[in-house]
Write a protein that holds these residues in place. Structure first.
Motif, PDB file in Angstrom:
ATOM      1  N   ARG A  21      18.224  -7.464  43.811  1.00 42.18           N
ATOM      2  CA  ARG A  21      17.684  -6.191  44.288  1.00 42.18           C
ATOM      3  C   ARG A  21      16.701  -6.409  45.426  1.00 42.18           C
ATOM      4  NH1 ARG A  21      18.375  -1.028  45.509  1.00 42.18           N
ATOM      5  NH2 ARG A  21      16.528   0.258  45.157  1.00 42.18           N
ATOM      6  N   LEU A  22      15.841  -7.402  45.279  1.00 42.68           N
ATOM      7  CA  LEU A  22      14.881  -7.707  46.331  1.00 42.68           C
ATOM      8  C   LEU A  22      15.590  -8.162  47.600  1.00 42.68           C
ATOM      9  CD1 LEU A  22      12.019  -8.125  47.383  1.00 42.68           C
ATOM     10  CD2 LEU A  22      12.015 -10.377  46.279  1.00 42.68           C
ATOM     11  N   SER A  23      16.601  -9.003  47.444  1.00 43.88           N
ATOM     12  CA  SER A  23      17.363  -9.478  48.607  1.00 43.88           C
ATOM     13  C   SER A  23      18.038  -8.319  49.337  1.00 43.88           C
ATOM     14  CB  SER A  23      18.414 -10.501  48.157  1.00 43.88           C
ATOM     15  OG  SER A  23      19.205 -10.928  49.244  1.00 43.88           O
ATOM     16  N   LEU A  24      18.632  -7.412  48.567  1.00 37.89           N
ATOM     17  CA  LEU A  24      19.277  -6.243  49.167  1.00 37.89           C
ATOM     18  C   LEU A  24      18.268  -5.388  49.914  1.00 37.89           C
ATOM     19  CD1 LEU A  24      21.711  -4.377  49.550  1.00 37.89           C
ATOM     20  CD2 LEU A  24      21.165  -3.337  47.338  1.00 37.89           C
ATOM     21  N   ALA A  25      17.098  -5.205  49.321  1.00 36.23           N
ATOM     22  CA  ALA A  25      16.062  -4.395  49.963  1.00 36.23           C
ATOM     23  C   ALA A  25      15.606  -5.027  51.275  1.00 36.23           C
ATOM     24  CB  ALA A  25      14.873  -4.223  49.018  1.00 36.23           C
ATOM     25  N   LEU A  26      15.406  -6.330  51.279  1.00 35.38           N
ATOM     26  CA  LEU A  26      14.977  -7.028  52.493  1.00 35.38           C
ATOM     27  C   LEU A  26      15.986  -6.847  53.624  1.00 35.38           C
ATOM     28  CD1 LEU A  26      13.636 -10.305  50.844  1.00 35.38           C
ATOM     29  CD2 LEU A  26      12.263  -8.693  52.193  1.00 35.38           C
ATOM     30  N   ARG A  27      17.245  -7.019  53.326  1.00 34.53           N
ATOM     31  CA  ARG A  27      18.267  -6.888  54.376  1.00 34.53           C
ATOM     32  C   ARG A  27      18.436  -5.429  54.801  1.00 34.53           C
ATOM     33  NH1 ARG A  27      20.421 -11.112  56.204  1.00 34.53           N
ATOM     34  NH2 ARG A  27      21.869  -9.866  57.434  1.00 34.53           N
ATOM     35  N   SER A  28      18.395  -4.524  53.838  1.00 31.40           N
ATOM     36  CA  SER A  28      18.595  -3.109  54.167  1.00 31.40           C
ATOM     37  C   SER A  28      17.485  -2.596  55.084  1.00 31.40           C
ATOM     38  CB  SER A  28      18.645  -2.264  52.893  1.00 31.40           C
ATOM     39  OG  SER A  28      19.749  -2.632  52.098  1.00 31.40           O
ATOM     40  N   ILE A  29      16.241  -2.968  54.780  1.00 34.38           N
ATOM     41  CA  ILE A  29      15.111  -2.465  55.558  1.00 34.38           C
ATOM     42  C   ILE A  29      14.978  -3.209  56.884  1.00 34.38           C
ATOM     43  CG2 ILE A  29      12.602  -2.158  55.578  1.00 34.38           C
ATOM     44  CD1 ILE A  29      12.874  -2.119  52.428  1.00 34.38           C
ATOM     45  N   PHE A  30      14.974  -4.543  56.837  1.00 35.55           N
ATOM     46  CA  PHE A  30      14.666  -5.331  58.014  1.00 35.55           C
ATOM     47  C   PHE A  30      15.838  -5.459  58.984  1.00 35.55           C
ATOM     48  CE2 PHE A  30      11.194  -7.879  55.573  1.00 35.55           C
ATOM     49  CZ  PHE A  30      10.401  -6.748  55.560  1.00 35.55           C
ATOM     50  N   ILE A  31      17.063  -5.478  58.478  1.00 29.90           N
ATOM     51  CA  ILE A  31      18.232  -5.660  59.347  1.00 29.90           C
ATOM     52  C   ILE A  31      18.902  -4.335  59.676  1.00 29.90           C
ATOM     53  CG2 ILE A  31      20.477  -6.772  59.608  1.00 29.90           C
ATOM     54  CD1 ILE A  31      18.078  -8.694  59.606  1.00 29.90           C
ATOM     55  N   GLU A  32      19.087  -3.478  58.653  1.00 26.96           N
ATOM     56  CA  GLU A  32      19.840  -2.241  58.851  1.00 26.96           C
ATOM     57  C   GLU A  32      18.956  -1.018  59.063  1.00 26.96           C
ATOM     58  OE1 GLU A  32      22.512  -1.893  55.566  1.00 26.96           O
ATOM     59  OE2 GLU A  32      23.171  -3.978  55.720  1.00 26.96           O
TER      60      GLU A  32
ATOM     61  N   PRO B  27       4.990   6.637  59.207  1.00 26.30           N
ATOM     62  CA  PRO B  27       5.316   7.337  60.455  1.00 26.30           C
ATOM     63  C   PRO B  27       6.685   8.013  60.369  1.00 26.30           C
ATOM     64  CG  PRO B  27       4.628   5.065  60.862  1.00 26.30           C
ATOM     65  CD  PRO B  27       4.861   5.187  59.390  1.00 26.30           C
ATOM     66  N   ASP B  28       6.888   9.025  61.192  1.00 24.64           N
ATOM     67  CA  ASP B  28       8.186   9.705  61.245  1.00 24.64           C
ATOM     68  C   ASP B  28       9.279   8.697  61.598  1.00 24.64           C
ATOM     69  OD1 ASP B  28       6.965  12.092  60.680  1.00 24.64           O
ATOM     70  OD2 ASP B  28       6.843  12.730  62.779  1.00 24.64           O
ATOM     71  N   ASN B  29      10.388   8.778  60.862  1.00 27.06           N
ATOM     72  CA  ASN B  29      11.577   7.959  61.125  1.00 27.06           C
ATOM     73  C   ASN B  29      11.354   6.465  60.885  1.00 27.06           C
ATOM     74  OD1 ASN B  29      13.042  10.296  62.030  1.00 27.06           O
ATOM     75  ND2 ASN B  29      11.985  10.104  64.002  1.00 27.06           N
ATOM     76  N   ALA B  30      10.290   6.106  60.184  1.00 26.83           N
ATOM     77  CA  ALA B  30      10.044   4.690  59.907  1.00 26.83           C
ATOM     78  C   ALA B  30      10.958   4.202  58.787  1.00 26.83           C
ATOM     79  CB  ALA B  30       8.588   4.464  59.518  1.00 26.83           C
ATOM     80  N   ALA B  31      11.420   2.959  58.909  1.00 24.75           N
ATOM     81  CA  ALA B  31      12.194   2.324  57.847  1.00 24.75           C
ATOM     82  C   ALA B  31      11.221   1.547  56.962  1.00 24.75           C
ATOM     83  CB  ALA B  31      13.237   1.385  58.438  1.00 24.75           C
ATOM     84  N   TYR B  32      11.197   1.893  55.684  1.00 25.48           N
ATOM     85  CA  TYR B  32      10.291   1.213  54.775  1.00 25.48           C
ATOM     86  C   TYR B  32      10.926   1.170  53.386  1.00 25.48           C
ATOM     87  CZ  TYR B  32       8.889   5.475  52.291  1.00 25.48           C
ATOM     88  OH  TYR B  32       8.897   6.609  51.525  1.00 25.48           O
ATOM     89  N   GLY B  33      10.302   0.430  52.480  1.00 30.74           N
ATOM     90  CA  GLY B  33      10.814   0.359  51.121  1.00 30.74           C
ATOM     91  C   GLY B  33       9.699   0.223  50.113  1.00 30.74           C
ATOM     92  N   TYR B  34      10.031   0.463  48.859  1.00 30.05           N
ATOM     93  CA  TYR B  34       9.075   0.338  47.759  1.00 30.05           C
ATOM     94  C   TYR B  34       9.871  -0.210  46.586  1.00 30.05           C
ATOM     95  CZ  TYR B  34       5.109   1.854  44.747  1.00 30.05           C
ATOM     96  OH  TYR B  34       4.036   1.909  43.883  1.00 30.05           O
ATOM     97  N   VAL B  35       9.662  -1.492  46.300  1.00 24.25           N
ATOM     98  CA  VAL B  35      10.408  -2.173  45.249  1.00 24.25           C
ATOM     99  C   VAL B  35       9.423  -2.753  44.238  1.00 24.25           C
ATOM    100  CG1 VAL B  35      11.950  -4.108  44.736  1.00 24.25           C
ATOM    101  CG2 VAL B  35      12.341  -2.709  46.774  1.00 24.25           C
ATOM    102  N   LEU B  36       9.730  -2.597  42.965  1.00 22.96           N
ATOM    103  CA  LEU B  36       8.867  -3.125  41.912  1.00 22.96           C
ATOM    104  C   LEU B  36       9.046  -4.630  41.765  1.00 22.96           C
ATOM    105  CD1 LEU B  36       9.323  -0.351  39.204  1.00 22.96           C
ATOM    106  CD2 LEU B  36       7.375  -0.682  40.732  1.00 22.96           C
ATOM    107  N   LYS B  37       7.976  -5.302  41.360  1.00 17.99           N
ATOM    108  CA  LYS B  37       8.044  -6.751  41.177  1.00 17.99           C
ATOM    109  C   LYS B  37       8.955  -7.129  40.012  1.00 17.99           C
ATOM    110  CE  LYS B  37       3.601  -7.803  43.313  1.00 17.99           C
ATOM    111  NZ  LYS B  37       2.252  -8.411  43.190  1.00 17.99           N
ATOM    112  N   SER B  38       9.274  -6.181  39.167  1.00 16.29           N
ATOM    113  CA  SER B  38      10.194  -6.431  38.058  1.00 16.29           C
ATOM    114  C   SER B  38      11.659  -6.391  38.495  1.00 16.29           C
ATOM    115  CB  SER B  38       9.971  -5.399  36.950  1.00 16.29           C
ATOM    116  OG  SER B  38      10.154  -4.076  37.454  1.00 16.29           O
ATOM    117  N   ALA B  39      11.910  -6.030  39.745  1.00 13.51           N
ATOM    118  CA  ALA B  39      13.284  -5.946  40.246  1.00 13.51           C
ATOM    119  C   ALA B  39      13.928  -7.334  40.267  1.00 13.51           C
ATOM    120  CB  ALA B  39      13.309  -5.328  41.640  1.00 13.51           C
ATOM    121  N   SER B  40      15.236  -7.364  40.166  1.00 12.50           N
ATOM    122  CA  SER B  40      15.963  -8.637  40.166  1.00 12.50           C
ATOM    123  C   SER B  40      15.917  -9.289  41.547  1.00 12.50           C
ATOM    124  CB  SER B  40      17.421  -8.397  39.773  1.00 12.50           C
ATOM    125  OG  SER B  40      18.078  -7.620  40.775  1.00 12.50           O
ATOM    126  N   ASP B  41      16.244 -10.578  41.591  1.00 16.68           N
ATOM    127  CA  ASP B  41      16.324 -11.291  42.867  1.00 16.68           C
ATOM    128  C   ASP B  41      17.324 -10.614  43.786  1.00 16.68           C
ATOM    129  OD1 ASP B  41      14.575 -13.046  41.703  1.00 16.68           O
ATOM    130  OD2 ASP B  41      16.033 -14.668  41.447  1.00 16.68           O
TER     131      ASP B  41
END
Length: 240
Positions: free
Chosen positions: A114-125, A98-112
């Protein structure tokens, strides 16, 4: 705060559960679903606004589940977590966000981390987070010389579905000449012509070879074609 994990692999679900709780101490509830259908139901029943979504699941994949969830609750924030960075998934997600939606696309090979940063960036910020490998694929899709325009990509899908030029023209509201021109562009970009020696009878059926090349280059995948087949059957029913 409550987070939904939609992932078909039990070990990955367990890992994500721990990762979510570590990255998001604000989270007081984590629920899990083993496929897209179960994920849609939980998202609907519990009004989840924060979701971690695998892409490759059966019987209902992550793109289809996200499409339904976003249609019902467009403010939902979704982090796609996948082994794959192919163009078919990139285009599939781009079509449903959707327009203006906050979302992410992270590979399963990403570090712990990186995943933690993505979770906080998308869900909190409420910031979008896309892995660099996937972002490079997006840029190629949108502007690279050998990338495909949206219309070319639709025609590529249609030939993979076995449609004739005339039906493609009717379905995509194009002239027959426009469809044929786009087919020539597809063949050139996939290097189909290069595989046939000049002055000799072609080794390949260009149409079939283009589909094979597209699959090998991950422009098309099973998820894309399953969705395309459903869309085609719906179009055929409406235009019978």
């Amino acid at each position: 705060m409550k987070v939904l994990i939609v992932e078909d692999d039990p070990l990955h679900r367990s890992y994500l559960n721990e990762a979510v709780r570590a990255a998001l101490p604000e989270c007081d509830l984590v629920l899990e679903a083993g496929d897209g259908t179960a994920g849609e139901k939980l998202a609907r029943d519990h009004h989840f606004e924060w979701i971690v979504m695998d892409l490759q699941m059966s019987p209902r994949n992550g793109i289809e589940a996200a499409r339904t969830i976003w249609r019902e609750r467009p403010q939902t924030r979704i982090l796609f977590w996948s082994n794959y960075a192919d163009e078919a998934n990139v285009r599939g997600i781009a079509r449903i966000v959707p327009d203006n939606a906050a979302y992410g696309y992270v590979l399963k090979s990403a570090s712990d981390e990186r995943l933690s940063l993505a979770l906080r960036s998308i869900f909190i910020e409420a910031q979008c987070v896309i892995d660099s490998e996937i972002r490079g694929m997006q840029q190629k899709s949108l502007g690279h010389l050998q990338g495909f325009s949206e219309t070319e990509y639709e025609v590529l899908i249609d030939i993979a579905l076995g449609l004739t030029d005339r039906i493609i023209a009717r379905r995509r509201n194009l002239s027959l000449r426009s469809v044929q021109n786009r087919l020539q562009q597809i063949y050139e970009k996939l290097g189909v012509y290069e595989r046939s020696e000049a002055g000799k009878e072609p080794r390949y059926n260009f149409r079939s070879r283009a589909v094979t090349e597209a699959m090998l280059r991950k422009l098309l995948n099973q998820v894309t074609l399953e969705r395309a087949e459903l869309d085609l059957q719906d179009w055929l029913r409406r235009h019978a």
